[in-house]
Design an enzyme around this catalytic site. Structure first.
Site, PDB file in Angstrom:
ATOM      1  N   ARG A 166      42.817  42.142  51.641  1.00  0.00           N
ATOM      2  CA  ARG A 166      44.043  41.472  51.193  1.00  0.00           C
ATOM      3  C   ARG A 166      45.242  41.785  52.095  1.00  0.00           C
ATOM      4  O   ARG A 166      46.372  41.916  51.640  1.00  0.00           O
ATOM      5  CB  ARG A 166      44.379  41.831  49.735  1.00  0.00           C
ATOM      6  CG  ARG A 166      43.294  41.473  48.741  1.00  0.00           C
ATOM      7  CD  ARG A 166      43.075  39.961  48.650  1.00  0.00           C
ATOM      8  NE  ARG A 166      41.992  39.668  47.738  1.00  0.00           N
ATOM      9  CZ  ARG A 166      40.714  39.523  48.092  1.00  0.00           C
ATOM     10  NH1 ARG A 166      40.369  39.640  49.375  1.00  0.00           N
ATOM     11  NH2 ARG A 166      39.785  39.253  47.213  1.00  0.00           N
ATOM     12  N   SER A 215      45.799  37.609  40.352  1.00  0.00           N
ATOM     13  CA  SER A 215      45.437  39.027  40.311  1.00  0.00           C
ATOM     14  C   SER A 215      46.644  39.882  40.691  1.00  0.00           C
ATOM     15  O   SER A 215      47.224  39.708  41.757  1.00  0.00           O
ATOM     16  CB  SER A 215      44.283  39.316  41.274  1.00  0.00           C
ATOM     17  OG  SER A 215      43.112  38.656  40.861  1.00  0.00           O
ATOM     18  N   GLU A 285      48.942  43.588  44.419  1.00  0.00           N
ATOM     19  CA  GLU A 285      48.424  42.490  45.218  1.00  0.00           C
ATOM     20  C   GLU A 285      49.447  41.352  45.231  1.00  0.00           C
ATOM     21  O   GLU A 285      49.617  40.659  46.232  1.00  0.00           O
ATOM     22  CB  GLU A 285      47.089  41.986  44.667  1.00  0.00           C
ATOM     23  CG  GLU A 285      46.486  40.862  45.484  1.00  0.00           C
ATOM     24  CD  GLU A 285      45.055  40.524  45.098  1.00  0.00           C
ATOM     25  OE1 GLU A 285      44.667  39.356  45.244  1.00  0.00           O
ATOM     26  OE2 GLU A 285      44.333  41.432  44.648  1.00  0.00           O
TER      27      GLU A 285
END
Length: 292
Positions: A166, A215, A285
């Site tokens: 990520r 998320s 995130e």
């Protein structure tokens, strides 16, 4: 502000453009006519003015004080997807994951079905190494065309982007205007079947019909963020109009009246509880931008 061919709006509300439907305004919102318009604008813009790219606003908390500088939003001119050959697609930075995967299906290109499940645009996928269902952008990206903060246009290959989980090494203020993805030959019916499976799994497990940001926390090595949040007793935890989803504990939701400050503060409460329970420090995130 430099002259543009696209649309440049002062004090533009961002809440309608992000999934949480909260937050302040952009000092300036720029929707360029094409990549040349964007490059010319950034080349002439004062180097001290911050620049941020905005896609579908799905993985984002815009703080209530708004975003200083320029927010760049890539619209229809950047939303095209076309096959290059039997296994390769060229995708505009403003194209959605649904458009990319659907175009791939029609062209018989498999391997990018997972993009169907990521609520964002190609530019965001490339920047964050977006992923789901066992695959991520680094597995399919060939190269991306980038407009740097200086206005210079460059092409960066997969290896140049320094992908980790990520995260990419994309320079601050840079905007992804297009990307090339490579899949593999597959039957359209099989591709559609995989897309349907992914869509059903998301619908069953995620609060897709709520005002959410996707998320919230990265999965720590060897762990699932949702399980850590659940074990810390945070399922349904609320702060003002913000709440930890009962359906999926790695999602925060705006129940209708939340401010961005409440959503972010709730996330920090969750991080503190998880740390106290498990000793694991969750990393955000969701991107948090702007002035509190």
């Amino acid at each position: 502000m430099p002259a543009v061919r696209g649309r440049l709006t002062a004090n533009a509300p961002l809440a309608p453009l992000v999934w949480f439907k909260t937050g302040g305004a952009a000092e300036w919102l720029f929707e360029p006519a094409d990549a040349d318009d964007l490059a010319d604008f950034l080349a002439r813009l004062d180097a001290d003015v911050p620049v941020m790219a905005l896609g579908l606003g799905s993985n984002l908390i815009v703080r209530d004080g708004g975003v200083p500088g320029v927010v760049v939003r890539l619209g229809k001119p950047f939303a095209k997807v076309e096959p290059v050959d039997a296994v390769t697609l060229r995708c505009g930075g403003g194209a959605s994951g649904i458009l990319v995967s659907s175009t791939a299906r029609d062209a018989g290109i498999g391997g990018v079905e997972f993009l169907r499940s990521i609520p964002g645009t190609v530019g965001g996928f490339v920047r964050m190494n977006g992923g789901a269902y066992g695959r991520e952008v680094k597995d399919v990206l060939v190269e991306a065309e980038i407009v740097l903060r200086s206005g210079e246009r460059v092409v960066m290959g997969n290896a140049d982007l320094g992908y980790t989980y990520r995260h990419s090494a994309l320079p601050e203020g840079a905007v992804v205007v297009s990307a090339v993805f490579r899949g593999e030959p597959a039957e359209p019916a099989a591709i559609q079947g995989e897309m349907d499976r992914i869509a059903s799994a998301r619908e069953a497990s995620q609060p897709l019909r709520s005002k959410t940001g996707g998320s919230t926390f990265k999965n720590p090595p060897g762990e699932k963020a949702w399980a850590l949040v659940d074990a810390a007793g945070c399922r349904g935890l609320a702060l003002g109009g913000a709440q930890v989803s009962e359906k999926h504990t790695n999602f925060l939701i705006n129940t209708g009246t939340a401010t961005s400050a409440e959503i972010e503060a709730l996330g920090e409460q969750v991080r503190a509880r998880v740390s106290a329970k498990s000793g694991i420090e969750l990393e955000w995130e969701i991107q948090r931008v702007g002035v509190a």
